[in-house]
Design a protein around this motif. Structure first.
Motif: not given
Length: 683
Positions: A128-131, A149-160, A193-199
């Motif tokens: 997450l940090v490197f992305r 925190s904004s990236y983790a809660g707002q962008s699609a890749q961050g939420i995944g 279920a945890g391996v699906v969001p990044p895909a």
């Protein structure tokens, strides 16, 4: 360890303990796999240009730490996820249990999975940090804080990635306390279920063919994690000096690995088709060349798996067989590590751009160009390959046919009407999702409503009348080992579980079926789901699931946790159909369009008005409840009559056993039967 027999396998547990395999073999395999995976990753990154990109003066650059740290952390995340899933798979299904209670070694593997889950969560956090660092072009230490925190809660890749961290942490925490097989299965579901969001937030989210890209990549990742992680866990277990039921675990995984291999092949092919626009791009682009190497290694893995099934698994109980298994499995794990490294490099390599210089916004939204004006020919010819529902139909149809064939070969009978009902239900799914109806459902509200009604009211009813659970209970064989749970035992346990008892209660199944359309169409939820292919796919799955649950409760012939009185079933049916009719009228009376922003993006050139199409959709919702209601009423009347006949036969048998205490009732029934025969004779 005592040399007791292992029922159902033809071997003894002494075979599982006297393995003449060097304990350091596991260490050697692990070191070789890590080294091979890193080498393959580095070479593929360099070949694809992901770490050799030229820095343009004036543009932000995250630096070499991020360029190398992102793929390395992604690789660590994938490996930890596969190990977590493999350990849970071994503990839940590959090792035998005692009526749902796992063995001591199985519990130990669950605890090991919790540590692997901790490594998984940490690697996901680093990713997450490197992305974010790669996205903003800033060093990793500078993006910590509010930006992260904004990236983790707002962008699609961050939420995944945030979802991955949460689910991996859940496996870590609950893995320390789980002591049952059902709890282990729940942890396995969380891990999968945890391996699906990044895909779903990588290249697949922007690929042209959404139906193939999203489902294909998700299937590809799930199958790889089960295959790679399962093989690693089984190999480690087989190399242990005092492994319990190692022979049985290897044989079970050998059967499972074939299906995982097929899943990897199907998912990979779908992903490749959705990203490559021409065959020559396999040879002329870095993305295609890396994919070619991955395909070649996949063929090598298939050959190694064939050797396993042919020459190793039949002699796995022998000392020489165990040694050969260690060598062959080690080579397979090393090759798999290289494949995982190539997969991570592919995720960092840009796929070939489309041939068109400009991307049509409608195609970007729908995944296909605007279809021509709707007519009968278009509905019959505009088929789209939705991989998820293709697999659902093929799998359900194949399993049902296999069950019927097994019963027939055994000399048992299965009602042909149930076969017709099951096949008809699958055909309704095919027509509504894969044909032109599925294409126009993304464009016209009226066609979407027709699809909704068919998937929630017609297809589930036909599938329920097919009695799939009854067929499975009759066709599946009991577990070979006493006390263990196979597919038949797990199905019986699920039908009698507290979960099944809850969801089949009329107070749960009926509101899910009746109220969910109101919550979907009269809130912003419908517009949000229609704007994303994954959301549209989840809608269709929800329609099928809630409809199947409701009709299984009302008219189902399968065994369930409770029996609802027939009068209450009829009342629930009438109430439900009335609410559905009111739902259609409410849509027709809407003065404002539903999901206006979504349909405004389409700008359909051959559609007169969104409001008129919405009015037509409401009329479809209002009118299409008649046929399912008629079919359910007929089925309920027949079931009620048969239930009364069975009750009467039981009463008569009971009366005969008890000395005919109901002699007066029996005489009265005989008198009525005599009058009926006389009346028929006169006619």
């Amino acid at each position: 360890m005592a040399a007791t027999d292992n029922p159902g396998t033809g071997t003894s547990r002494r075979d599982d303990t006297n393995a003449a395999v060097d304990p350091t073999t596991a260490v050697v395999i692990s070191v070789a796999a890590v080294a091979t995976g890193l080498i393959a990753l580095i070479i593929a990154l360099a070949a694809g240009g992901a770490v050799t990109a030229r820095v343009i003066p004036g543009l932000p650059d995250a630096g070499p730490v991020t360029r190398w740290g992102l793929p390395l952390s992604k690789n660590a995340m994938d490996v930890a996820a596969a190990l977590t899933i493999g350990l849970l798979l071994l503990a839940a299904f590959l090792l035998p249990n005692d009526n749902g209670t796992p063995s001591t070694q199985a519990v130990g593997y669950v605890r090991a999975a919790s540590w692997a889950g901790l490594a998984w969560a940490a690697a996901a956090g680093a990713t997450l940090v490197f992305r974010l660092s790669d996205t903003l072009g800033q060093p990793p230490l500078e993006v910590l804080g509010d930006q992260l925190s904004s990236y983790a809660g707002q962008s699609a890749q961050g939420i995944g990635l945030t979802v991955v961290i949460l689910l991996a942490t859940a496996v870590t925490l609950f893995g320390r306390t789980v002591v049952s097989v059902s709890g282990t299965i729940a942890l396995l579901g969380i891990a999968l279920a945890g391996v699906v969001p990044p895909a779903l937030t990588g290249h697949s989210a922007t690929a042209g063919s959404h139906e193939l890209a999203i489902t294909g990549l998700a299937l590809h990742v799930l199958a790889i994690c089960l295959w790679v992680g399962g093989l690693a866990a089984v190999t480690f277990h087989a190399l242990r000096p005092r492994a319990e039921h190692a022979t049985l675990a290897v044989r079970r995984f050998s059967r499972f690995a074939l299906w995982a291999y097929i899943g990897v092949a199907i998912g990979g092919a779908a992903s490749a088709v959705s990203r490559l626009y021409a065959v020559h791009e396999l040879f002329t682009t870095p993305y295609g060349r890396i994919m070619l190497v991955k395909i070649a290694l996949f063929g090598v893995l298939g050959y190694l798996g064939w050797l396993h099934r042919r020459s190793v698994v039949p002699r796995i109980a022998e000392v020489s067989g165990r040694a050969r298994f260690a060598r062959l499995a080690g080579g397979e794990i090393v090759t798999m590590a290289a494949v995982v490294g190539l997969s991570v490099a592919l995720s960092r390599t840009a796929p070939p751009p489309p041939a068109e210089s400009e991307v049509d916004p409608v195609t970007a939204l729908l995944g296909f160009p605007m279809p021509p004006p709707i007519d009968a020919w278009s509905l019959l010819t505009l088929w789209r390959p939705d991989l998820l529902f293709i697999m659902v139909v093929v799998l359900l149809g194949g399993l049902y046919a296999a069950g019927v064939v097994r019963l027939v070969r055994r000399g048992d009978r299965w009602p042909w009407g149930r076969c017709v009902a099951w096949a008809s239900g699958l055909l309704v799914i095919v027509a509504m999702v894969l044909s032109g109806f599925g294409t126009y459902a993304m464009v016209l509200f009226s066609t979407h409503m027709l699809q909704h009604m068919a998937l929630s009211m017609m297809a589930p009813l036909l599938l329920v009348l097919g009695a799939p659970a009854t067929l499975a209970l009759r066709a599946l064989k009991p577990a070979r080992q006493r006390g263990d749970r196979g597919p038949r035992e797990w199905l019986s346990a699920f039908l009698g579980s507290a979960f099944a008892h809850t969801v089949t209660h009329p107070a749960v199944a009926t509101p899910l079926f009746v109220l969910s359309p109101y919550a979907l169409y009269f809130t912003p939820l419908f517009q949000a789901l229609m704007s994303d292919h994954l959301g549209h796919m989840l809608m269709n799955v929800h329609f099928l699931a809630t409809g199947f649950l409701f009709y299984w409760t009302i008219v189902g012939v399968d065994p369930g946790p409770r029996k609802i009185p027939f009068l209450l079933r009829i009342l629930l049916l009438l109430l439900t159909m009335g609410m559905h009719a009111f739902f259609g009228i409410a849509i027709m009376m809407q003065s404002e369009p539903i999901a206006p922003e979504y349909y405004a993006q389409l700008e359909i050139p051959w559609s007169s008005s969104v409001g008129e199409d919405q009015y037509t959709g409401g009329g479809i919702a209002w009118a299409l409840g008649e046929l399912p209601t008629l079919l359910v009423t007929i089925a309920l009347v027949r079931q009620w009559a048969r239930d009364e006949e069975r009750a009467e036969r039981r009463r008569q048998r009971h009366s005969r056993r008890e000395g005919s205490d109901d002699a007066d009732m029996d005489a009265y029934n005989a008198y009525l039967q005599q009058l009926d025969r006389q009346a028929r004779g006169e006619r």
